[in-house]
Design a protein around this motif. Structure first.
Motif: not given
Length: 221
Positions: A7-9, A12-14, A26-27, A31-37
């Protein structure tokens, strides 16, 4: 490490490392963004809370439960989601005009302006029986396998699609509606019976009752 959370200081973002090849960001606004490679291809999925309905545009489409108006260009032109050429033109309309303004680093700072992709309709007829069998005749799987020359890429696309379908089904599986007394009065050495109904959105209804020990004693479906 897998399952680690960052998480940032300002908190606000995890960022969660879900697996070796995937992360979930996760914001604080939900809002959440999942990324896969997978097989060298980057896939991402965006999830938005209901509060953002009607407030999105661009490549993620218009979040309003209407799939016919998702492809709106930067200048307001509506494209046909069933037409592959128009889908490509829609994507091009949102391209950053100057590479130097992009947030991403590209190995090729000057993309070929003459590039034009081959569409599903151009390639699907070239699919071998082996590819069709491996992909289960899924067009996106077949297309990616033919476009890259690697059936594993197509199968990766197929798996990602299945994962998204499963996630949507889970999200749509709302908890049942429970109705009954909000307050239950109990007295020492007196058997108390309470009853409430549980109704599922798929018209499955159960009646649950309990005994004096507070244990489930009956269930009708």
């Amino acid at each position: 490490e897998v399952n680690d959370t960052y998480a940032n200081d300002a908190e606000t973002v995890e960022v969660i490392r879900a697996s070796e090849n995937s992360t979930e960001t996760i914001f604080v606004n939900g809002i959440s963004i999942t990324t896969n490679i997978s097989v060298g291809i980057l896939h991402y999925t965006i999830a938005l809370p209901e509060v953002f309905k009607g407030q999105t545009s661009g490549l993620v489409g218009n979040f309003n439960d209407n799939t016919t108006d998702d492809l709106i260009s930067v200048n307001g032109t509506l494209y046909d989601p069933q037409n592959e050429t128009e889908i490509y033109e829609f994507g091009e309309s949102w391209k950053v005009p100057n590479v130097s303004e992009s947030l991403f680093v590209s190995p090729d700072p000057d993309p070929d302006p003459s590039f034009f992709p081959a569409f599903v309709s151009d390639l699907i007829g070239n699919a071998s029986a082996e590819i069709r069998e491996a992909c289960g005749n899924d067009e996106q799987c077949i297309y990616d396998a033919l476009q890259t020359g690697n059936v594993d890429v197509g199968l990766s696309t197929l798996q990602i699609q299945q994962n998204i379908t499963n996630e949507v089904e889970q999200l749509m599986n709302f908890p049942p509606i429970m109705e009954g007394d909000n307050i239950v009065e109990v007295f020492p050495d007196v058997i108390t019976t309470y009853m409430f109904s549980v109704t599922d959105s798929d018209n499955f209804t159960v009646i649950v009752s309990g005994n004096d020990n507070g244990k489930l004693s009956h269930l009708n479906g």
